[in-house]
Scaffold this motif. Structure first.
Motif, PDB file in Angstrom:
ATOM      1  N   ASP A  72       9.199  -9.504 -10.540  1.00 48.81           N
ATOM      2  CA  ASP A  72       9.801  -8.455  -9.721  1.00 48.81           C
ATOM      3  C   ASP A  72       9.721  -8.787  -8.235  1.00 48.81           C
ATOM      4  OD1 ASP A  72      10.516  -6.927 -11.909  1.00 48.81           O
ATOM      5  OD2 ASP A  72       8.688  -5.708 -11.850  1.00 48.81           O
ATOM      6  N   GLU A  73       8.582  -9.337  -7.803  1.00 48.67           N
ATOM      7  CA  GLU A  73       8.440  -9.708  -6.399  1.00 48.67           C
ATOM      8  C   GLU A  73       9.452 -10.791  -6.030  1.00 48.67           C
ATOM      9  OE1 GLU A  73       5.151 -11.151  -3.114  1.00 48.67           O
ATOM     10  OE2 GLU A  73       4.582 -11.115  -5.220  1.00 48.67           O
ATOM     11  N   HIS A  74       9.624 -11.769  -6.905  1.00 50.57           N
ATOM     12  CA  HIS A  74      10.594 -12.838  -6.677  1.00 50.57           C
ATOM     13  C   HIS A  74      12.007 -12.250  -6.557  1.00 50.57           C
ATOM     14  CE1 HIS A  74      13.031 -16.418  -7.400  1.00 50.57           C
ATOM     15  NE2 HIS A  74      11.975 -17.117  -7.004  1.00 50.57           N
ATOM     16  N   LYS A  79      16.630 -10.851  -3.193  1.00 52.12           N
ATOM     17  CA  LYS A  79      17.603  -9.870  -2.686  1.00 52.12           C
ATOM     18  C   LYS A  79      17.515  -9.749  -1.164  1.00 52.12           C
ATOM     19  CE  LYS A  79      20.620  -6.583  -3.258  1.00 52.12           C
ATOM     20  NZ  LYS A  79      21.994  -6.929  -3.525  1.00 52.12           N
ATOM     21  N   MET A  80      16.305  -9.745  -0.629  1.00 50.65           N
ATOM     22  CA  MET A  80      16.119  -9.610   0.815  1.00 50.65           C
ATOM     23  C   MET A  80      16.680 -10.819   1.574  1.00 50.65           C
ATOM     24  SD  MET A  80      12.277  -8.038   0.855  1.00 50.65           S
ATOM     25  CE  MET A  80      12.131  -7.650   2.589  1.00 50.65           C
ATOM     26  N   LEU A  81      16.640 -11.989   0.960  1.00 50.53           N
ATOM     27  CA  LEU A  81      17.082 -13.207   1.631  1.00 50.53           C
ATOM     28  C   LEU A  81      18.447 -13.686   1.145  1.00 50.53           C
ATOM     29  CD1 LEU A  81      13.679 -15.148   1.682  1.00 50.53           C
ATOM     30  CD2 LEU A  81      14.704 -13.753   3.492  1.00 50.53           C
ATOM     31  N   ILE A  86      20.153 -20.604   3.674  1.00 46.16           N
ATOM     32  CA  ILE A  86      19.927 -21.306   2.402  1.00 46.16           C
ATOM     33  C   ILE A  86      19.067 -20.392   1.518  1.00 46.16           C
ATOM     34  CG2 ILE A  86      20.293 -23.740   2.974  1.00 46.16           C
ATOM     35  CD1 ILE A  86      17.489 -23.926   3.974  1.00 46.16           C
ATOM     36  N   PRO A  87      19.685 -19.358   0.954  1.00 47.23           N
ATOM     37  CA  PRO A  87      18.922 -18.289   0.293  1.00 47.23           C
ATOM     38  C   PRO A  87      18.014 -18.748  -0.843  1.00 47.23           C
ATOM     39  CG  PRO A  87      21.284 -18.042  -0.099  1.00 47.23           C
ATOM     40  CD  PRO A  87      21.114 -19.136   0.892  1.00 47.23           C
ATOM     41  N   HIS A  88      18.484 -19.630  -1.711  1.00 40.39           N
ATOM     42  CA  HIS A  88      17.657 -20.018  -2.858  1.00 40.39           C
ATOM     43  C   HIS A  88      16.397 -20.748  -2.400  1.00 40.39           C
ATOM     44  CE1 HIS A  88      16.491 -21.035  -6.886  1.00 40.39           C
ATOM     45  NE2 HIS A  88      16.412 -22.303  -6.547  1.00 40.39           N
ATOM     46  N   LEU A  89      16.558 -21.702  -1.491  1.00 42.08           N
ATOM     47  CA  LEU A  89      15.408 -22.456  -0.991  1.00 42.08           C
ATOM     48  C   LEU A  89      14.445 -21.540  -0.239  1.00 42.08           C
ATOM     49  CD1 LEU A  89      13.914 -25.120  -0.519  1.00 42.08           C
ATOM     50  CD2 LEU A  89      15.337 -25.445   1.528  1.00 42.08           C
ATOM     51  N   GLU A  90      14.978 -20.663   0.620  1.00 40.80           N
ATOM     52  CA  GLU A  90      14.124 -19.751   1.377  1.00 40.80           C
ATOM     53  C   GLU A  90      13.352 -18.820   0.445  1.00 40.80           C
ATOM     54  OE1 GLU A  90      15.667 -17.998   5.071  1.00 40.80           O
ATOM     55  OE2 GLU A  90      17.406 -19.295   4.774  1.00 40.80           O
ATOM     56  N   PHE A  95       8.317 -17.048  -1.496  1.00 42.22           N
ATOM     57  CA  PHE A  95       7.558 -16.601  -2.667  1.00 42.22           C
ATOM     58  C   PHE A  95       6.310 -17.455  -2.855  1.00 42.22           C
ATOM     59  CE2 PHE A  95       6.607 -16.799  -7.226  1.00 42.22           C
ATOM     60  CZ  PHE A  95       6.326 -15.467  -7.452  1.00 42.22           C
ATOM     61  N   ALA A  96       6.462 -18.777  -2.729  1.00 34.29           N
ATOM     62  CA  ALA A  96       5.315 -19.684  -2.883  1.00 34.29           C
ATOM     63  C   ALA A  96       4.273 -19.440  -1.791  1.00 34.29           C
ATOM     64  CB  ALA A  96       5.787 -21.137  -2.855  1.00 34.29           C
TER      65      ALA A  96
END
Length: 139
Positions: A72-74, A79-81, A86-90, A95-96
């Motif tokens: 859920d946090e991911h 959604k926020m980014l 580069i949304p997927h990488l960010e 998250f990491a």
């Protein structure tokens, strides 16, 4: 009694609130910065959040939902980014980093507000870079 500012309130009115837990810090309180040096005797320094105990009458209505699952946090971070460069990488990096900080310090050290702060900081850096690219430098 259902009175607010001396006026009766409707019986079908219901109040909901989200509160931070009254939780003591697990490690030693760090004395970094001016605020820590000024308030050395402040008992709230021992708390994770600066909160006051709830009245006993309210305790029957308190539910602890815990924290979000990693999945859920991911999803929230994604959604926020989603409108980032580069949304997927960010998303993966933020998250990491959240997970790493929780493991190294305390689970209460980071929150989804930090994702918003990251996004705001990145936008600021991007705007500064864009302004500099549009300037002419003569040497």
């Amino acid at each position: 009694r259902r009175i607010l500012d001396g006026r009766k309130m409707s019986k079908n009115l219901c109040f909901l609130a989200a509160i931070n837990p009254y939780r003591l810090r697990t490690g030693k309180v760090k004395s970094i910065g001016l605020q820590a040096k000024l308030n050395t005797e402040d008992p709230m320094r021992q708390l994770v959040y600066r909160v006051h105990l709830l009245p006993q009458k309210v305790m029957d209505y308190v539910w602890d939902y815990g924290r979000l699952t990693d999945k859920d946090e991911h999803a929230y971070i994604d959604k926020m980014l989603s409108c980032s460069l580069i949304p997927h990488l960010e998303t993966e990096l933020v998250f990491a980093s959240q997970k790493f900080i929780r493991e190294e310090d305390d689970e209460c050290t980071v929150s989804l507000r930090d994702v918003w702060r990251y996004k705001k900081l990145c936008n600021w850096f991007y705007s500064i870079r864009s302004k500099r690219e549009n300037q002419c430098y003569f040497f």
